[in-house]
Design a protein around this motif. Structure first.
Motif, PDB file in Angstrom:
ATOM      1  N   GLY A  90      -1.736  35.626 -42.071  1.00 15.18           N
ATOM      2  CA  GLY A  90      -0.797  34.894 -41.020  1.00 15.18           C
ATOM      3  C   GLY A  90       0.652  34.292 -41.900  1.00 15.18           C
ATOM      4  O   GLY A  90       1.755  34.402 -41.527  1.00 15.18           O
ATOM      5  N   LEU A  91       0.057  33.849 -43.197  1.00 15.31           N
ATOM      6  CA  LEU A  91       1.336  33.425 -43.786  1.00 15.31           C
ATOM      7  C   LEU A  91       2.281  34.514 -44.350  1.00 15.31           C
ATOM      8  O   LEU A  91       3.625  34.280 -44.430  1.00 15.31           O
ATOM      9  N   LEU A  92       1.814  35.491 -44.663  1.00 18.87           N
ATOM     10  CA  LEU A  92       2.669  36.707 -45.137  1.00 18.87           C
ATOM     11  C   LEU A  92       3.446  37.385 -44.028  1.00 18.87           C
ATOM     12  O   LEU A  92       4.590  37.739 -44.257  1.00 18.87           O
ATOM     13  N   LEU A  93       2.746  37.433 -42.626  1.00 18.41           N
ATOM     14  CA  LEU A  93       3.517  37.606 -41.702  1.00 18.41           C
ATOM     15  C   LEU A  93       4.583  36.763 -41.104  1.00 18.41           C
ATOM     16  O   LEU A  93       5.756  37.237 -40.956  1.00 18.41           O
ATOM     17  N   ILE A  94       4.484  35.371 -41.476  1.00 16.15           N
ATOM     18  CA  ILE A  94       5.366  34.379 -41.217  1.00 16.15           C
ATOM     19  C   ILE A  94       6.605  34.615 -42.291  1.00 16.15           C
ATOM     20  O   ILE A  94       7.765  34.928 -41.898  1.00 16.15           O
ATOM     21  N   ILE A  95       6.184  34.774 -43.634  1.00 19.32           N
ATOM     22  CA  ILE A  95       7.337  35.140 -44.592  1.00 19.32           C
ATOM     23  C   ILE A  95       8.006  36.553 -44.297  1.00 19.32           C
ATOM     24  O   ILE A  95       9.454  36.471 -44.004  1.00 19.32           O
ATOM     25  N   GLY A 100       4.071  14.753 -43.176  1.00 21.61           N
ATOM     26  CA  GLY A 100       5.284  15.329 -44.150  1.00 21.61           C
ATOM     27  C   GLY A 100       5.759  16.593 -43.535  1.00 21.61           C
ATOM     28  O   GLY A 100       6.733  16.839 -43.330  1.00 21.61           O
ATOM     29  N   VAL A 101       4.752  17.357 -42.762  1.00 28.11           N
ATOM     30  CA  VAL A 101       5.107  18.647 -42.194  1.00 28.11           C
ATOM     31  C   VAL A 101       6.114  18.347 -40.937  1.00 28.11           C
ATOM     32  O   VAL A 101       7.080  18.998 -40.827  1.00 28.11           O
ATOM     33  N   LYS A 102       5.965  17.008 -40.377  1.00 22.85           N
ATOM     34  CA  LYS A 102       6.846  16.530 -39.170  1.00 22.85           C
ATOM     35  C   LYS A 102       8.397  16.591 -39.997  1.00 22.85           C
ATOM     36  O   LYS A 102       9.340  16.876 -39.288  1.00 22.85           O
ATOM     37  N   PHE A 103       8.458  15.833 -41.119  1.00 22.67           N
ATOM     38  CA  PHE A 103       9.692  15.457 -41.627  1.00 22.67           C
ATOM     39  C   PHE A 103      10.405  16.696 -42.169  1.00 22.67           C
ATOM     40  O   PHE A 103      11.553  16.885 -41.865  1.00 22.67           O
ATOM     41  N   TRP A 104       9.454  17.637 -42.693  1.00 21.09           N
ATOM     42  CA  TRP A 104      10.286  19.140 -42.973  1.00 21.09           C
ATOM     43  C   TRP A 104      10.557  19.900 -42.084  1.00 21.09           C
ATOM     44  O   TRP A 104      11.539  20.389 -41.949  1.00 21.09           O
ATOM     45  N   ALA A 105       9.701  19.846 -40.904  1.00 22.37           N
ATOM     46  CA  ALA A 105      10.183  20.636 -39.856  1.00 22.37           C
ATOM     47  C   ALA A 105      11.379  20.127 -39.001  1.00 22.37           C
ATOM     48  O   ALA A 105      12.420  20.842 -38.682  1.00 22.37           O
ATOM     49  N   ILE A 106      11.425  18.836 -38.789  1.00 28.90           N
ATOM     50  CA  ILE A 106      12.599  18.336 -38.057  1.00 28.90           C
ATOM     51  C   ILE A 106      13.714  18.302 -38.995  1.00 28.90           C
ATOM     52  O   ILE A 106      14.785  18.744 -38.399  1.00 28.90           O
ATOM     53  N   ALA A 107      13.786  18.369 -40.357  1.00 34.23           N
ATOM     54  CA  ALA A 107      14.725  18.485 -41.269  1.00 34.23           C
ATOM     55  C   ALA A 107      15.483  19.709 -41.332  1.00 34.23           C
ATOM     56  O   ALA A 107      16.711  20.101 -41.078  1.00 34.23           O
ATOM     57  N   HIS A 108      14.633  20.912 -41.147  1.00 40.02           N
ATOM     58  CA  HIS A 108      15.100  22.284 -40.965  1.00 40.02           C
ATOM     59  C   HIS A 108      15.752  22.665 -39.524  1.00 40.02           C
ATOM     60  O   HIS A 108      16.502  23.166 -39.549  1.00 40.02           O
ATOM     61  N   LEU A 109      15.177  22.029 -38.660  1.00 37.68           N
ATOM     62  CA  LEU A 109      15.544  22.341 -37.299  1.00 37.68           C
ATOM     63  C   LEU A 109      16.959  21.676 -37.162  1.00 37.68           C
ATOM     64  O   LEU A 109      17.828  22.207 -36.450  1.00 37.68           O
ATOM     65  N   ILE A 110      17.336  20.553 -37.788  1.00 37.57           N
ATOM     66  CA  ILE A 110      18.375  19.909 -37.823  1.00 37.57           C
ATOM     67  C   ILE A 110      19.778  20.832 -38.478  1.00 37.57           C
ATOM     68  O   ILE A 110      20.495  21.042 -37.915  1.00 37.57           O
ATOM     69  N   ALA A 111      19.218  21.656 -39.288  1.00 39.07           N
ATOM     70  CA  ALA A 111      20.060  22.128 -40.281  1.00 39.07           C
ATOM     71  C   ALA A 111      20.112  23.645 -39.858  1.00 39.07           C
ATOM     72  O   ALA A 111      21.182  24.469 -40.664  1.00 39.07           O
ATOM     73  N   GLY A 125      20.110  26.821 -36.857  1.00 37.04           N
ATOM     74  CA  GLY A 125      19.991  26.777 -35.537  1.00 37.04           C
ATOM     75  C   GLY A 125      19.849  28.387 -34.868  1.00 37.04           C
ATOM     76  O   GLY A 125      20.165  28.728 -33.844  1.00 37.04           O
ATOM     77  N   THR A 126      18.788  29.090 -35.554  1.00 36.64           N
ATOM     78  CA  THR A 126      18.640  30.480 -34.955  1.00 36.64           C
ATOM     79  C   THR A 126      17.346  30.428 -34.305  1.00 36.64           C
ATOM     80  O   THR A 126      16.419  29.429 -34.346  1.00 36.64           O
ATOM     81  N   LEU A 127      17.137  31.442 -33.449  1.00 36.76           N
ATOM     82  CA  LEU A 127      15.738  31.688 -32.812  1.00 36.76           C
ATOM     83  C   LEU A 127      14.651  31.546 -33.921  1.00 36.76           C
ATOM     84  O   LEU A 127      13.500  30.862 -33.357  1.00 36.76           O
ATOM     85  N   ALA A 128      14.868  32.309 -34.850  1.00 32.43           N
ATOM     86  CA  ALA A 128      13.679  32.247 -35.875  1.00 32.43           C
ATOM     87  C   ALA A 128      13.361  31.116 -36.357  1.00 32.43           C
ATOM     88  O   ALA A 128      12.137  30.419 -36.548  1.00 32.43           O
ATOM     89  N   ASP A 129      14.354  30.193 -36.616  1.00 33.23           N
ATOM     90  CA  ASP A 129      14.121  28.853 -37.039  1.00 33.23           C
ATOM     91  C   ASP A 129      13.478  27.854 -36.076  1.00 33.23           C
ATOM     92  O   ASP A 129      12.575  27.085 -36.390  1.00 33.23           O
ATOM     93  N   LEU A 130      14.155  27.856 -34.610  1.00 32.46           N
ATOM     94  CA  LEU A 130      13.327  27.356 -33.774  1.00 32.46           C
ATOM     95  C   LEU A 130      11.707  27.611 -33.545  1.00 32.46           C
ATOM     96  O   LEU A 130      11.049  26.726 -33.478  1.00 32.46           O
ATOM     97  N   LEU A 131      11.206  28.831 -33.764  1.00 32.07           N
ATOM     98  CA  LEU A 131      10.068  29.484 -33.721  1.00 32.07           C
ATOM     99  C   LEU A 131       9.257  28.867 -34.839  1.00 32.07           C
ATOM    100  O   LEU A 131       8.295  28.369 -34.672  1.00 32.07           O
ATOM    101  N   LEU A 132       9.926  29.180 -35.961  1.00 32.46           N
ATOM    102  CA  LEU A 132       9.259  28.692 -37.336  1.00 32.46           C
ATOM    103  C   LEU A 132       8.960  27.230 -37.508  1.00 32.46           C
ATOM    104  O   LEU A 132       8.055  26.480 -37.280  1.00 32.46           O
ATOM    105  N   PHE A 133      10.165  26.441 -37.483  1.00 31.21           N
ATOM    106  CA  PHE A 133      10.042  25.037 -37.762  1.00 31.21           C
ATOM    107  C   PHE A 133       9.705  24.100 -36.358  1.00 31.21           C
ATOM    108  O   PHE A 133       8.989  23.126 -36.463  1.00 31.21           O
TER     109      PHE A 133
END
Length: 193
Positions: free
Chosen positions: A48-53, A109-120, A122-130
């Motif tokens: 799963g991690l390798l597919l995500i990357i 911590g995952v919530k902080f990380w995800a919100i931080a990356h969603l703020i910065a 704006g792609t579809l991949a970012d929305l799916l991942l974070f």
């Protein structure tokens, strides 16, 4: 994009079995043994991690933009990842007041990380991942906190020195990751350069 989605389903799914498929998990352990279950868990997590990357990397080559974030959001994102690293450190340092208070600091911590990356970003991949990690962390945090309350589980704090250690370790890890590893591993330098 399919690889990213499949990776998220595998990685987040296997990390949710104890909560959302507990009977199936127990049946697998009873039938195959704990060691076999751990091996299966590790393999599915790694795949799963390798597919995500790989999927995220491929999606970045031809991004589908949903929104464009102003440049200042990168600085806000960097600031929001500071508590993410401190919370991650508090997960592994026993006896902190942080863990006593929040119960499951890694998920916070995952919530902080995800919100931080969603703020910065704006792609579809970012929305799916974070967004995927954010939804997973919120759901898991709610379930685990409820389970802790029902079972009377508490995480005792030993002393403020443990919190100080978690803060220092988290800050050092943040500096190392933000200044060097993020650029080397992700290809994006949070502070330019």
């Amino acid at each position: 994009m399919l690889a990213l989605i499949l990776g998220l389903v595998l990685f987040l799914g296997i990390h949710s079995t104890r909560l959302f498929a507990a009977d199936w998990r127990v049946a697998q352990i009873d039938r195959r043994g704990l060691l076999a279950w751990k091996g299966f868990y590790a393999v599915i997590s790694l795949v799963g991690l390798l597919l995500i990357i790989w999927g995220y990397g491929q999606a970045r080559l031809s991004p589908t933009w949903l929104w464009l974030s102003p440049m200042w959001t990168r600085h806000l994102a960097a600031l929001l990842t500071v508590p993410a690293f401190i919370l991650l450190a508090a997960t592994y340092i026993p006896g902190t007041h942080i863990k006593a208070r929040v119960g499951h600091p890694m998920l916070l911590g995952v919530k902080f990380w995800a919100i931080a990356h969603l703020i910065a970003n704006g792609t579809l991949a970012d929305l799916l991942l974070f967004g995927g990690f954010l939804a997973w962390a919120v759901a898991l945090y709610v379930v685990l906190r409820r389970r802790d309350r029902l079972a009377g589980v508490s995480y005792p704090a030993v002393g403020f020195s443990r919190d100080l250690i978690a803060i220092v370790v988290g800050l050092v890890a943040w500096v190392v990751f933000a200044m060097w590893l993020h650029g080397a591993l992700i290809g994006v330098r949070p502070f330019g350069g």
